[in-house]
Scaffold this motif. Structure first.
Motif, mmCIF file in Angstrom:
data_model
loop_
_atom_site.group_PDB
_atom_site.id
_atom_site.type_symbol
_atom_site.label_atom_id
_atom_site.label_comp_id
_atom_site.label_asym_id
_atom_site.label_seq_id
_atom_site.Cartn_x
_atom_site.Cartn_y
_atom_site.Cartn_z
ATOM 1 N N LEU A 130 -36.009 -16.956 9.449
ATOM 2 C CA LEU A 130 -36.452 -17.803 10.566
ATOM 3 C C LEU A 130 -36.815 -16.950 11.778
ATOM 4 O O LEU A 130 -37.820 -17.204 12.450
ATOM 5 C CB LEU A 130 -35.354 -18.809 10.934
ATOM 6 C CG LEU A 130 -35.149 -19.971 9.950
ATOM 7 C CD1 LEU A 130 -33.839 -20.695 10.240
ATOM 8 C CD2 LEU A 130 -36.319 -20.959 10.026
ATOM 9 N N ASN A 131 -36.003 -15.940 12.061
ATOM 10 C CA ASN A 131 -36.320 -15.025 13.172
ATOM 11 C C ASN A 131 -37.655 -14.334 12.945
ATOM 12 O O ASN A 131 -38.479 -14.215 13.861
ATOM 13 C CB ASN A 131 -35.222 -13.977 13.336
ATOM 14 C CG ASN A 131 -34.010 -14.504 14.085
ATOM 15 O OD1 ASN A 131 -34.090 -15.502 14.804
ATOM 16 N ND2 ASN A 131 -32.875 -13.855 13.920
ATOM 17 N N ASN A 132 -37.883 -13.869 11.706
ATOM 18 C CA ASN A 132 -39.135 -13.171 11.383
ATOM 19 C C ASN A 132 -40.355 -14.084 11.508
ATOM 20 O O ASN A 132 -41.451 -13.629 11.827
ATOM 21 C CB ASN A 132 -39.081 -12.584 9.967
ATOM 22 C CG ASN A 132 -38.175 -11.373 9.885
ATOM 23 O OD1 ASN A 132 -37.860 -10.763 10.899
ATOM 24 N ND2 ASN A 132 -37.739 -11.018 8.686
ATOM 25 N N TRP A 133 -40.136 -15.369 11.242
ATOM 26 C CA TRP A 133 -41.239 -16.330 11.332
ATOM 27 C C TRP A 133 -41.476 -16.806 12.768
ATOM 28 O O TRP A 133 -42.429 -17.533 13.036
ATOM 29 C CB TRP A 133 -40.940 -17.538 10.437
ATOM 30 C CG TRP A 133 -41.483 -17.407 9.041
ATOM 31 C CD1 TRP A 133 -40.810 -17.052 7.913
ATOM 32 C CD2 TRP A 133 -42.835 -17.640 8.639
ATOM 33 N NE1 TRP A 133 -41.650 -17.045 6.828
ATOM 34 C CE2 TRP A 133 -42.910 -17.414 7.243
ATOM 35 C CE3 TRP A 133 -43.992 -18.017 9.306
ATOM 36 C CZ2 TRP A 133 -44.081 -17.541 6.523
ATOM 37 C CZ3 TRP A 133 -45.168 -18.156 8.585
ATOM 38 C CH2 TRP A 133 -45.205 -17.914 7.207
ATOM 39 N N GLY A 134 -40.583 -16.403 13.686
ATOM 40 C CA GLY A 134 -40.777 -16.812 15.077
ATOM 41 C C GLY A 134 -40.044 -18.080 15.446
ATOM 42 O O GLY A 134 -40.430 -18.768 16.397
ATOM 43 N N PHE A 135 -38.974 -18.390 14.708
ATOM 44 C CA PHE A 135 -38.149 -19.553 15.030
ATOM 45 C C PHE A 135 -36.714 -19.058 15.225
ATOM 46 O O PHE A 135 -35.883 -19.136 14.317
ATOM 47 C CB PHE A 135 -38.242 -20.603 13.912
ATOM 48 C CG PHE A 135 -39.637 -21.142 13.742
ATOM 49 C CD1 PHE A 135 -40.051 -22.268 14.448
ATOM 50 C CD2 PHE A 135 -40.559 -20.508 12.920
ATOM 51 C CE1 PHE A 135 -41.348 -22.755 14.313
ATOM 52 C CE2 PHE A 135 -41.856 -20.981 12.783
ATOM 53 C CZ PHE A 135 -42.251 -22.108 13.481
ATOM 54 N N PRO B 83 -44.561 -13.460 6.699
ATOM 55 C CA PRO B 83 -45.515 -13.982 7.674
ATOM 56 C C PRO B 83 -46.717 -13.053 7.817
ATOM 57 O O PRO B 83 -46.569 -11.838 7.871
ATOM 58 C CB PRO B 83 -44.708 -14.051 8.977
ATOM 59 C CG PRO B 83 -43.516 -13.199 8.764
ATOM 60 C CD PRO B 83 -43.252 -13.179 7.305
ATOM 61 N N ASN B 84 -47.902 -13.643 7.840
ATOM 62 C CA ASN B 84 -49.137 -12.883 8.005
ATOM 63 C C ASN B 84 -49.280 -12.509 9.477
ATOM 64 O O ASN B 84 -49.430 -13.370 10.333
ATOM 65 C CB ASN B 84 -50.314 -13.757 7.548
ATOM 66 C CG ASN B 84 -51.636 -13.021 7.640
ATOM 67 O OD1 ASN B 84 -51.964 -12.459 8.668
ATOM 68 N ND2 ASN B 84 -52.386 -13.060 6.551
ATOM 69 N N VAL B 85 -49.227 -11.194 9.751
ATOM 70 C CA VAL B 85 -49.238 -10.739 11.147
ATOM 71 C C VAL B 85 -50.500 -11.197 11.864
ATOM 72 O O VAL B 85 -50.444 -11.674 13.000
ATOM 73 C CB VAL B 85 -49.087 -9.200 11.224
ATOM 74 C CG1 VAL B 85 -49.346 -8.702 12.643
ATOM 75 C CG2 VAL B 85 -47.689 -8.800 10.783
ATOM 76 N N LEU C 29 -43.138 -11.567 16.587
ATOM 77 C CA LEU C 29 -43.896 -10.315 16.558
ATOM 78 C C LEU C 29 -43.092 -9.182 17.196
ATOM 79 O O LEU C 29 -43.155 -8.036 16.747
ATOM 80 C CB LEU C 29 -45.229 -10.499 17.291
ATOM 81 C CG LEU C 29 -46.249 -11.374 16.551
ATOM 82 C CD1 LEU C 29 -47.373 -11.791 17.482
ATOM 83 C CD2 LEU C 29 -46.806 -10.665 15.328
ATOM 84 N N GLY C 30 -42.330 -9.520 18.236
ATOM 85 C CA GLY C 30 -41.444 -8.519 18.837
ATOM 86 C C GLY C 30 -40.315 -8.151 17.907
ATOM 87 O O GLY C 30 -39.930 -6.980 17.797
ATOM 88 N N ASP C 31 -39.798 -9.159 17.200
ATOM 89 C CA ASP C 31 -38.658 -8.942 16.312
ATOM 90 C C ASP C 31 -39.025 -8.040 15.139
ATOM 91 O O ASP C 31 -38.223 -7.208 14.711
ATOM 92 C CB ASP C 31 -38.152 -10.295 15.799
ATOM 93 C CG ASP C 31 -36.692 -10.253 15.412
ATOM 94 O OD1 ASP C 31 -35.891 -9.697 16.185
ATOM 95 O OD2 ASP C 31 -36.349 -10.775 14.338
#
Length: 686
Positions: free
Chosen positions: A21-26, A70-72, A96-98
């Motif tokens: 979830l963190n990697n996906w931006g949630f 996730p596709n950057v 994206l920061g993570d």
């Protein structure tokens, strides 16, 4: 994930979920393996974003998307679309920061310089800080010197401090010396403390000397000086001890300021302050927070004079329980032998509350008291005792490295009806004290039905470095139906055991294209730890496969560098010369060539460092690689970098370090200015 996970779920599957979830931006907040309200909210937002039923339950459909990396570029498209909601853009920027996406740096810089959404700009600044982007430094400096948005400006100041930007020092000094807003002065001082800038010493001393300086700003300036290693800073701190003692003894001063002053005295380990601190802790009418801070500092500076007053606090049952616990912790830090009898009395008193008993047990473990072993064993074997207290006693026995505790701990781990957390704790301690007697029962436990218990036993066998455990560990690794986390634990344990028998098995894993990515990466890492030469050909096959997963490629390249494989040099050079190579892959390949000290890599590395389009992060890595290789051919290029005043100052320093590695006898002890003059003359004379 094999089962539905929802609110209340715990364990490794939840950790995986939270990381995904963190990697996906949630963002879920702390990754702790507990499916709580924050994780639930993140799952629902994720499901809404992907047009799934937003029920907060992670089933097959939700999991399928989560497992897709996730596709950057798709994420970048989201953040640059100003029509997308602020919340979604902010969440994706966080992701994206993570993942420290280098590709996102320029779009993020565009956002912080042109976007109108204050929240999005602040989040983009934070992301650039986590990516540690050197390219963002100048735009951030522009923000702190000209931007009128206070939230954005404060975020930029904080990030410049976090990435320890030397270029930001003068603008930050300007803020602390001229800005009228005490809030900005406050955070700029904090940033200068993080950067540890010697240029900031005198301005900070001036703040301390100024009698009109606000107490909270004064304290922070002292904190910052404490971080800077210079003779002037140390002398300034010595000079402020008495003023700080005056602050902590002034009961009319604000509580927060007194606490901060106490902490600073602890940081500089002031012996002169001990008596004043003892006076505070013995004053039962003192504010609880001030008293607590003083106790903590006396423990941290390991004050022997404080032992008796602390013992008096811990034995007074009328004293606030939090104060007693903190005093017990302090005695543990001081490792006071005089404290052992009263601490044993506390742990054996079943009427004492569990928090205080646990604190006393922890302290006895820190003191490594042999006298405490019998009562601690009694606690761990009493199944009616609070689980938290028993777990603390097990940890303490591990700290004491008690051999007498081994039989009762083995009894605990073999009792399948025992509390799972207590079992796991006992298993971990047996592994830490490297108990050979525990090997047979641990081998039996690696087939336990509980995933966490199995993994704990596997890790313990790895710590013990048990050769007898190799066959059952190999069996676990070869069973592809076994939980991924358990298999990874077994692979890592085989690595710690340095099992040669496992090498072929691990090679089989890394050549299996259908294998789980996490298992693959673990196998690659262990082959690197074992320094397996047999693994080189299959690792080279991996790095030459352009369709391979990026994490697997990165792991394989890193290991080939660590093994210092000469055979890997040609494919690594192909990677760094391919203009389509992913930036993360490019950086790792350059580092690997530096580790291998490959002379063949010098020309393409020189090409990278002389290319004006190379970003500062990549430039730094390539310069370091040339320094590791000790390439004479690189000297001219390094001199050009050092003497170019338009080049990032930090990059110039890295080039100086590299040149020192190549020609140490010629260039010792020069400042950047001396280097610039010296090398400019050298170029003119050629």
């Amino acid at each position: 994930m094999d089962t539905l996970i929802r609110i209340g779920s715990r364990g490794y599957q939840v950790i995986q979920l939270q990381e995904q979830l963190n990697n996906w931006g949630f963002p879920v907040g702390k990754v702790d393996g507990i499916f709580g309200p924050k994780t639930l909210a993140a799952v629902i937002r994720f499901q809404e974003y992907h047009n799934l039923k937003p029920d907060g339950i992670v089933g097959p459909e939700t999991n399928k998307i989560l497992l897709t990396p996730p596709n950057v570029q798709a994420l970048i498209n989201v953040i640059i679309d100003t029509g997308t909601s602020s919340d979604i853009r902010s969440s994706v920027i966080y992701a994206l920061g993570d993942i420290k996406s280098k590709e996102a740096v320029q779009p993020l810089i565009n956002i912080i310089t042109t976007d109108r959404d204050s929240d999005v700009r602040s989040r983009a600044i934070d992301a650039l800080g986590r990516i540690e982007s050197k390219e963002a430094v100048q735009p951030l400096i522009n923000i702190i010197t000209t931007d009128r948005d206070s939230d954005v400006r404060s975020s930029a100041i904080e990030v410049l401090g976090r990435i320890e930007s030397k270029e930001a020092v003068q603008p930050l000094i300007n803020i602390i010396t001229t800005d009228r807003d005490s809030f900005f002065r406050f955070i700029a001082i904090e940033a200068l403390g993080r950067i540890k800038s010697k240029e900031a010493v005198q301005p900070l001393i001036n703040i301390i000397k100024d009698t009109d300086t606000d107490s909270s700003v004064l304290i922070l300036a002292i904190y910052a000086l404490g971080n800077i290693e210079s003779k002037e800073a140390i002398q300034a701190l010595i000079n402020v001890v008495q003023p700080l003692i005056n602050i902590i003894t002034n009961t009319g001063e604000h509580i927060h300021v007194r606490k901060s002053a106490i902490e600073v005295l602890g940081n500089i380990e002031s012996k002169e302050a001990v008596q004043a601190l003892i006076n505070i802790i013995t004053n039962t009418g003192e504010h609880i927070h001030v008293r607590s801070s003083a106790i903590v500092v006396l423990g941290r500076i390991e004050s022997k004079e404080a032992v008796q007053p602390l013992i008096k606090i811990v034995t007074d049952t009328d004293t606030n329980s939090d104060i007693r616990s903190i005093a017990i912790d302090a005695l543990g830090n001081i490792q006071s032998k005089e404290a052992v009898p009263p601490l044993i009395k506390i742990v054996t008193d079943t009427d004492t509350n569990s928090d205080i008993r646990s604190s006393a047990i922890d302290a006895l473990g820190n003191i490594q008291s042999k006298e405490a072993v019998p009562p601690l064993i009694k606690i761990v074997t009493d199944t009616d005792t609070d689980v938290f207290v028993r777990s603390s006693a097990i940890d303490a026995l591990g700290n004491i490295q008690s051999k007498e505790a081994v039989p009762p701990l083995i009894n605990i781990i073999t009792n399948t009806g025992e509390d799972i957390d207590v079992r796991k704790n006992a298993i971990e301690v047996l592994g830490n004290i490297e108990s050979k007697e525990a090997v047979p029962p641990l081998i039996k436990i690696v087939t336990d039905t509980d995933t966490d218990v199995r993994s704990s036993a596997i890790r313990a066998l790895g710590n013990i470095q048990s050769k007898e455990a190799v066959p059952p560990l190999i069996k676990i690794v070869t069973d592809t139906d076994t939980d991924v986390f358990v298999r990874r634990s077994a692979i890592e344990a085989l690595g710690r055991i340095e099992s040669k028998e496992a090498v072929q098995l691990l090679i089989n894993i890394i050549t299996n294209t259908g294998e789980d990515i996490d298992v693959l990466c673990s196998a690659i890492e262990v082959l690197g730890n074992i320094q397996s030469k047999e693994a080189v050909p299959p690792l080279i096959n991996i790095i030459t496969n352009t369709g391979e997963d990026i994490d697997v490629l990165c792991s394989a390249i890193e290991v080939l560098g660590n093994i210092q494989s000469k055979e890997a040099v040609p494919p690594l050079i192909n990677i760094i010369t391919d203009t389509d190579t992913n930036s993360s892959l490019l950086e790792i390949a350059i580092r690997a060539l530096g580790n291998i000290q490959s002379k063949e890599a010098v020309p393409p590395l020189i090409k990278i460092v002389t290319d004006t389009d190379t970003n500062s992060s990549l430039l730094e890595i390539a310069i370091r690689a040339l320094g590791n290789i000790q390439s004479k051919e690189a000297i001219e290029s390094l001199i050009n970098i050092i003497t170019d005043t338009n080049t990032d100052r930090y990059v110039r320093r890295i080039a100086i370090e590299a040149l020192l590695g190549i020609e140490p006898e010629q260039y010792q002890g020069y400042s950047i200015t001396h280097w610039t003059n010296l090398l400019s003359n050298r170029i003119r004379n050629r």
